[in-house]
Design an enzyme around this catalytic site. Structure first.
Site, mmCIF file in Angstrom:
data_model
loop_
_atom_site.group_PDB
_atom_site.id
_atom_site.type_symbol
_atom_site.label_atom_id
_atom_site.label_comp_id
_atom_site.label_asym_id
_atom_site.label_seq_id
_atom_site.Cartn_x
_atom_site.Cartn_y
_atom_site.Cartn_z
ATOM 1 N N ARG A 124 15.725 -7.914 25.821
ATOM 2 C CA ARG A 124 15.774 -9.401 25.352
ATOM 3 C C ARG A 124 14.466 -9.979 25.964
ATOM 4 O O ARG A 124 14.101 -11.034 25.406
ATOM 5 C CB ARG A 124 16.902 -10.027 25.921
ATOM 6 C CG ARG A 124 18.440 -9.320 25.282
ATOM 7 C CD ARG A 124 19.509 -10.223 25.407
ATOM 8 N NE ARG A 124 19.240 -11.430 24.827
ATOM 9 C CZ ARG A 124 20.110 -12.399 24.521
ATOM 10 N NH1 ARG A 124 21.527 -12.108 24.900
ATOM 11 N NH2 ARG A 124 19.734 -13.648 24.040
ATOM 12 N N TYR A 184 11.701 -24.033 16.463
ATOM 13 C CA TYR A 184 11.423 -25.498 17.172
ATOM 14 C C TYR A 184 11.612 -25.493 18.464
ATOM 15 O O TYR A 184 12.057 -24.715 19.145
ATOM 16 C CB TYR A 184 12.550 -26.243 16.288
ATOM 17 C CG TYR A 184 13.800 -25.465 16.514
ATOM 18 C CD1 TYR A 184 14.145 -24.643 15.893
ATOM 19 C CD2 TYR A 184 14.793 -26.160 17.579
ATOM 20 C CE1 TYR A 184 15.555 -24.031 15.856
ATOM 21 C CE2 TYR A 184 16.150 -25.687 17.748
ATOM 22 C CZ TYR A 184 16.579 -24.417 16.858
ATOM 23 O OH TYR A 184 17.797 -23.862 17.007
ATOM 24 N N PRO A 185 10.803 -26.518 19.224
ATOM 25 C CA PRO A 185 11.227 -26.849 20.503
ATOM 26 C C PRO A 185 12.404 -27.654 20.814
ATOM 27 O O PRO A 185 13.062 -28.492 19.624
ATOM 28 C CB PRO A 185 9.946 -27.587 20.898
ATOM 29 C CG PRO A 185 9.655 -28.430 19.699
ATOM 30 C CD PRO A 185 10.073 -27.683 18.522
ATOM 31 N N MET A 186 13.105 -27.741 21.900
ATOM 32 C CA MET A 186 14.210 -28.429 22.265
ATOM 33 C C MET A 186 14.160 -29.156 23.703
ATOM 34 O O MET A 186 13.641 -28.431 24.420
ATOM 35 C CB MET A 186 15.563 -28.009 21.561
ATOM 36 C CG MET A 186 15.891 -26.816 22.349
ATOM 37 S SD MET A 186 17.414 -26.083 21.771
ATOM 38 C CE MET A 186 18.681 -27.292 22.427
ATOM 39 N N LYS A 239 17.154 -30.686 26.622
ATOM 40 C CA LYS A 239 18.475 -31.177 26.836
ATOM 41 C C LYS A 239 18.575 -32.572 27.138
ATOM 42 O O LYS A 239 17.429 -33.016 27.866
ATOM 43 C CB LYS A 239 19.292 -30.204 27.987
ATOM 44 C CG LYS A 239 19.594 -28.878 27.967
ATOM 45 C CD LYS A 239 20.697 -28.682 26.704
ATOM 46 C CE LYS A 239 21.110 -27.266 26.728
ATOM 47 N NZ LYS A 239 21.920 -26.809 25.193
ATOM 48 N N HIS A 264 28.838 -21.920 24.190
ATOM 49 C CA HIS A 264 27.732 -21.901 23.331
ATOM 50 C C HIS A 264 27.412 -20.343 22.762
ATOM 51 O O HIS A 264 27.249 -20.177 21.800
ATOM 52 C CB HIS A 264 26.529 -22.438 23.920
ATOM 53 C CG HIS A 264 25.091 -21.952 23.453
ATOM 54 N ND1 HIS A 264 24.658 -22.763 22.523
ATOM 55 C CD2 HIS A 264 24.414 -21.092 23.965
ATOM 56 C CE1 HIS A 264 23.201 -22.285 21.905
ATOM 57 N NE2 HIS A 264 23.215 -21.281 23.025
ATOM 58 N N GLN A 321 18.029 -14.457 18.394
ATOM 59 C CA GLN A 321 17.591 -15.504 18.856
ATOM 60 C C GLN A 321 16.738 -15.184 20.046
ATOM 61 O O GLN A 321 17.204 -14.497 20.872
ATOM 62 C CB GLN A 321 18.599 -16.478 19.135
ATOM 63 C CG GLN A 321 18.978 -16.843 20.492
ATOM 64 C CD GLN A 321 19.676 -15.963 21.284
ATOM 65 O OE1 GLN A 321 19.878 -14.564 20.712
ATOM 66 N NE2 GLN A 321 20.243 -15.962 22.364
HETATM 67 O O1 76R Z 1 27.392 -16.722 28.313
HETATM 68 C C1 76R Z 1 26.553 -16.244 27.390
HETATM 69 O O2 76R Z 1 26.270 -15.007 27.013
HETATM 70 C C2 76R Z 1 25.401 -17.363 27.106
HETATM 71 C C3 76R Z 1 24.238 -16.592 26.764
HETATM 72 C C4 76R Z 1 23.139 -17.675 26.510
HETATM 73 C C5 76R Z 1 22.325 -18.563 27.131
HETATM 74 C C6 76R Z 1 22.209 -18.672 28.634
HETATM 75 C C7 76R Z 1 23.001 -18.165 25.007
HETATM 76 C C8 76R Z 1 23.551 -17.435 23.954
HETATM 77 N N1 76R Z 1 21.882 -19.293 24.848
HETATM 78 C C9 76R Z 1 21.601 -19.609 26.253
HETATM 79 C C10 76R Z 1 20.881 -20.562 26.569
HETATM 80 MN MN1 76R Z 1 21.238 -20.193 23.069
HETATM 81 N N2 76R Z 1 20.847 -20.942 21.491
HETATM 82 C C11 76R Z 1 20.163 -22.143 21.292
HETATM 83 C C12 76R Z 1 19.896 -22.347 19.959
HETATM 84 O O3 76R Z 1 21.362 -25.411 20.703
HETATM 85 C C13 76R Z 1 21.127 -25.315 19.603
HETATM 86 O O4 76R Z 1 22.003 -26.079 18.845
HETATM 87 C C14 76R Z 1 20.075 -24.390 18.736
HETATM 88 C C15 76R Z 1 19.124 -23.552 19.453
HETATM 89 C C16 76R Z 1 20.304 -21.260 19.084
HETATM 90 C C17 76R Z 1 20.383 -21.275 17.741
HETATM 91 C C18 76R Z 1 20.886 -20.567 20.281
HETATM 92 C C19 76R Z 1 21.692 -19.281 19.891
HETATM 93 N N3 76R Z 1 20.442 -21.540 24.243
HETATM 94 C C20 76R Z 1 20.053 -21.559 25.534
HETATM 95 C C21 76R Z 1 19.512 -22.491 25.936
HETATM 96 C C22 76R Z 1 18.981 -22.959 27.514
HETATM 97 C C23 76R Z 1 20.032 -23.726 28.130
HETATM 98 C C24 76R Z 1 19.735 -23.816 29.636
HETATM 99 O O5 76R Z 1 19.458 -22.956 30.281
HETATM 100 O O6 76R Z 1 20.236 -24.795 30.287
HETATM 101 C C25 76R Z 1 19.181 -23.240 24.932
HETATM 102 C C26 76R Z 1 18.069 -24.384 24.887
HETATM 103 C C27 76R Z 1 19.695 -22.533 23.921
HETATM 104 C C28 76R Z 1 19.641 -22.951 22.395
HETATM 105 N N4 76R Z 1 22.402 -18.531 22.191
HETATM 106 C C29 76R Z 1 22.999 -17.512 22.527
HETATM 107 C C30 76R Z 1 22.205 -18.543 20.743
HETATM 108 C C31 76R Z 1 22.855 -17.310 20.382
HETATM 109 C C32 76R Z 1 22.814 -16.912 19.050
HETATM 110 C C33 76R Z 1 23.553 -16.796 21.461
HETATM 111 C C34 76R Z 1 24.206 -15.399 21.733
HETATM 112 C C35 76R Z 1 23.383 -14.253 21.583
HETATM 113 C C36 76R Z 1 23.784 -12.940 22.388
HETATM 114 O O7 76R Z 1 24.468 -13.586 23.419
HETATM 115 O O8 76R Z 1 23.408 -11.911 22.175
#
Ligand code: 76R
Length: 281
Positions: free
Chosen positions: A158, A173-175, A177, A200, A213
């Site tokens: 990863r 895209y950028p984002m 919180k 999430h 992703q």
């Molecule tokens: O418990 C876990 O396993 C969560 C692992 C995980 C984290 C820490 C995770 C899983 N994400 C994490 C962090 Mn995500 N993610 C996005 C978007 O937010 C939106 O609406 C759109 C943008 C998508 C499409 C997406 C997809 N993720 C984050 C963070 C940082 C937050 C922080 O650190 O405070 C952002 C900004 C973010 C945004 N995320 C997943 C996905 C998908 C598909 C997964 C599951 C994938 C996997 O575990 O294999």
């Protein structure tokens, strides 16, 4: 110098692992210049881009780059670079500029970030056993836990992402919180953030096999806090996952989004076809 104690565990940032550096370049093709140029020169420019794209996708590089044809947004290409070091990232950009294509590439936007795995569950678990205020004990335990994570094959995969062959489409895209009064991600406790991120993650895993992703962090590197890169077999998967996530609290309450770019990975032979007038006889 005395070091400041860490904040109470409720305010802890999630520990993270960083992987490859990432640069997203939004490039417009200098159509007028290419059409007006000597056809041999124009063909050379497109061939040089094809050659770079070919070489950059080779697995032997410590990283890779992909060139995507974009629809909309006033640009023609997204060039996506992953490299293991900052210097190699700069080198990739220089190669593009020095190529014959570089003279006809109008870079309209660039975004710098580094692949990031946010380790909420690990941070929460560790803070239950070790007092983050005890700086020495906390730093040592965290360093050990991070080293152990990094040894795992799936974690390394990863941190050094590859685009699946059968998923040619990209969405970037950028984002951020939010940090609004009463709606501030950074003022939530670690417990609350970990709970929201776990939900999430559960939602995200429902798209396993359909969307891959990459979350890359850009705090201190660029204007937003993260870059999101998604790959899929069909662009409608982007609409599906992002729509679903909008209703999930981590995004519904706390996410702000920047401009979206969607494209399709290009293969060598397609580049010359961009300008039929220059295609070799
Ligand atoms: O418990 C876990 O396993 C969560 C692992 C995980 C984290 C820490 C995770 C899983 N994400 C994490 C962090 Mn995500 N993610 C996005 C978007 O937010 C939106 O609406 C759109 C943008 C998508 C499409 C997406 C997809 N993720 C984050 C963070 C940082 C937050 C922080 O650190 O405070 C952002 C900004 C973010 C945004 N995320 C997943 C996905 C998908 C598909 C997964 C599951 C994938 C996997 O575990 O294999």
């Amino acid at each position: 110098m005395t070091s400041r104690p860490l904040p109470h565990s409720s305010e802890l940032p999630p520990a993270s692992l960083e992987g490859w550096y990432v640069l997203h370049q939004s490039v417009e093709l200098d159509w007028a210049g290419l059409k007006g140029a000597d056809p041999v020169e124009a063909r050379e420019a497109l061939r040089s881009l094809a050659a770079l794209a070919e070489r950059w996708s080779a697995a032997s590089e410590p990283g890779w780059s992909g060139v995507y044809r974009v629809a909309g947004g006033g640009i023609d290409f997204l060039v996506l670079h992953f490299r293991d070091t900052f210097d190699r990232l700069i080198e990739a950009v220089r190669e593009l500029k020095l190529s014959a294509f570089g003279d006809h590439a109008l870079v309209r936007d660039e975004y710098l970030s580094v692949v990031e795995l946010g380790l909420y569950a690990l941070t929460r678990e560790l803070s239950g056993r070790i007092d983050p205020g005890d700086r020495e004990a906390w730093d040592a335990a965290l360093a050990e836990a991070l080293a152990e994570e990094r040894r795992k094959g799936y974690v390394r995969r990863r941190l050094e992402p590859r685009q699946p062959e059968h998923m040619p489409y990209v969405c970037h895209y950028p984002m951020d919180k939010r940090r609004n009064p009463g709606q501030n991600w950074y003022a939530l406790s670690l417990e609350e953030r970990a709970g929201l991120i776990a939900a999430h993650g559960r939602l995200g895993r429902r798209f396993a096999g359909r969307v891959v992703q990459v979350i890359s962090g850009s705090m201190g590197l660029d204007d937003w806090e993260w870059a999101v890169t998604l790959w899929a077999e069909d662009p409608l998967e982007f609409k599906a996952i992002i729509s679903e996530m909008r209703y999930d609290a981590a995004s519904a309450e706390y996410a702000e989004f920047g401009p979206f770019v969607v494209g399709k990975r290009m293969a060598g032979a397609e580049f010359e076809g961009l300008l039929p007038s220059v295609a070799a006889p």
